[in-house]
Design a protein around this motif. Structure first.
Motif, mmCIF file in Angstrom:
data_model
loop_
_atom_site.group_PDB
_atom_site.id
_atom_site.type_symbol
_atom_site.label_atom_id
_atom_site.label_comp_id
_atom_site.label_asym_id
_atom_site.label_seq_id
_atom_site.Cartn_x
_atom_site.Cartn_y
_atom_site.Cartn_z
ATOM 1 N N VAL A 61 0.781 -1.317 0.169
ATOM 2 C CA VAL A 61 0.203 -0.020 0.044
ATOM 3 C C VAL A 61 1.057 1.211 0.025
ATOM 4 O O VAL A 61 0.678 2.140 -0.967
ATOM 5 N N LYS A 62 1.742 1.286 0.723
ATOM 6 C CA LYS A 62 2.688 2.313 0.895
ATOM 7 C C LYS A 62 3.712 2.744 -0.274
ATOM 8 O O LYS A 62 3.738 3.898 -0.686
ATOM 9 N N THR A 63 3.921 1.803 -1.069
ATOM 10 C CA THR A 63 4.325 1.730 -2.151
ATOM 11 C C THR A 63 3.682 2.210 -3.173
ATOM 12 O O THR A 63 4.174 3.262 -4.055
ATOM 13 N N GLN A 64 2.448 1.736 -3.341
ATOM 14 C CA GLN A 64 1.404 2.223 -4.366
ATOM 15 C C GLN A 64 1.124 3.645 -4.420
ATOM 16 O O GLN A 64 1.129 4.553 -5.212
ATOM 17 N N TYR A 65 1.126 3.966 -2.977
ATOM 18 C CA TYR A 65 0.816 5.553 -2.782
ATOM 19 C C TYR A 65 1.994 6.357 -2.402
ATOM 20 O O TYR A 65 1.717 7.282 -2.331
ATOM 21 N N LYS A 66 3.168 5.934 -2.943
ATOM 22 C CA LYS A 66 4.414 6.905 -2.777
ATOM 23 C C LYS A 66 4.847 7.445 -1.464
ATOM 24 O O LYS A 66 4.972 8.744 -1.618
ATOM 25 N N VAL A 67 4.565 6.704 -0.478
ATOM 26 C CA VAL A 67 4.769 7.253 0.892
ATOM 27 C C VAL A 67 6.146 7.452 1.252
ATOM 28 O O VAL A 67 6.529 8.472 1.860
ATOM 29 N N GLY A 68 7.202 6.431 0.717
ATOM 30 C CA GLY A 68 8.686 6.699 0.707
ATOM 31 C C GLY A 68 8.822 6.648 2.302
ATOM 32 O O GLY A 68 8.363 5.695 2.977
ATOM 33 N N LYS A 69 9.834 7.461 2.829
ATOM 34 C CA LYS A 69 10.587 7.192 4.138
ATOM 35 C C LYS A 69 9.557 7.882 4.771
ATOM 36 O O LYS A 69 10.012 7.868 6.128
ATOM 37 N N ILE A 127 4.183 18.136 10.665
ATOM 38 C CA ILE A 127 3.501 17.436 9.337
ATOM 39 C C ILE A 127 4.382 17.735 8.164
ATOM 40 O O ILE A 127 4.507 18.811 7.921
ATOM 41 N N TYR A 128 4.740 16.521 7.484
ATOM 42 C CA TYR A 128 5.594 16.837 6.175
ATOM 43 C C TYR A 128 4.729 16.447 5.018
ATOM 44 O O TYR A 128 3.732 15.948 4.963
ATOM 45 N N GLN A 134 10.645 13.084 -3.770
ATOM 46 C CA GLN A 134 11.171 12.947 -2.582
ATOM 47 C C GLN A 134 12.508 13.265 -2.424
ATOM 48 O O GLN A 134 13.398 12.682 -3.246
ATOM 49 N N SER A 135 12.973 14.183 -1.626
ATOM 50 C CA SER A 135 14.452 14.547 -1.372
ATOM 51 C C SER A 135 14.789 14.079 -0.169
ATOM 52 O O SER A 135 14.089 13.437 0.790
ATOM 53 N N ALA A 136 16.031 14.050 0.093
ATOM 54 C CA ALA A 136 16.698 13.610 1.164
ATOM 55 C C ALA A 136 16.165 14.313 2.371
ATOM 56 O O ALA A 136 16.057 13.916 3.773
ATOM 57 N N LYS A 137 15.858 15.748 2.496
ATOM 58 C CA LYS A 137 15.262 16.252 3.474
ATOM 59 C C LYS A 137 13.662 16.729 3.272
ATOM 60 O O LYS A 137 13.512 17.215 2.461
ATOM 61 N N PRO A 138 13.076 16.163 4.219
ATOM 62 C CA PRO A 138 11.604 16.364 4.136
ATOM 63 C C PRO A 138 11.189 17.735 4.123
ATOM 64 O O PRO A 138 11.668 18.703 4.736
#
Length: 144
Positions: A61-69, A127-128, A134-138
């Motif tokens: 689910v998290k991969t599908q919706y591009k949640v990332g880190k 909240i991010y 997505q970059s290294a710094k949220p």
């Protein structure tokens, strides 16, 4: 057809809870997660009508919706956005009102001061933004 967007805008201005009830909310969670149930109750008590779906494959689910880190324990879909984790309603309403060009927002991890995780402490929860690149710094979306 032009009247519907005006009606939805009027509902949002008049009553955020009425507007929330008109918008479908899908929340994906593990079937054994108690804090996810507490968050569903929190959203429902704030006027959202949540369709909670138990999944044993939350990584998918998290991969599908591009949640990332910036992942947490549950993933919510609302108004074309992803809301990851224990995000306060104020941030969700800001997201839906401002309609930024992002994937969604996240309260990563399971912060103790967030809805569904104990006593909320206003002004302490970052909240991010879930950005398309997505970059290294949220990127901070808000502090609730």
């Amino acid at each position: 057809m032009k009247r519907l967007p005006r009606l939805l805008f009027a509902l949002a201005v008049i009553s955020p809870q009425v507007f929330a009830a008109a918008m479908p909310v899908t929340l994906y969670k593990s079937p054994t997660c108690g804090c996810c149930e507490a968050y569903v109750s929190y959203l429902n008590s704030n006027g959202f009508k949540v369709n909670a779906i138990n999944r044993n494959d939350m990584d998918t689910v998290k991969t599908q919706y591009k949640v990332g880190k910036l992942e947490s324990c549950h993933t919510t879909l609302i108004g074309g956005y992803v809301v990851e984790g224990h995000v306060p309603v104020a941030a969700i309403r800001k997201l839906l009102r401002d309609k930024p060009d992002i994937v969604g927002i996240s309260a990563p991890g399971m912060p103790a001061n967030s809805p569904g995780m104990g006593e909320m402490k206003p002004g302490t929860l970052t909240i991010y933004a879930l950005t398309r690149q997505q970059s290294a710094k949220p990127v901070v979306f808000s502090v609730e």
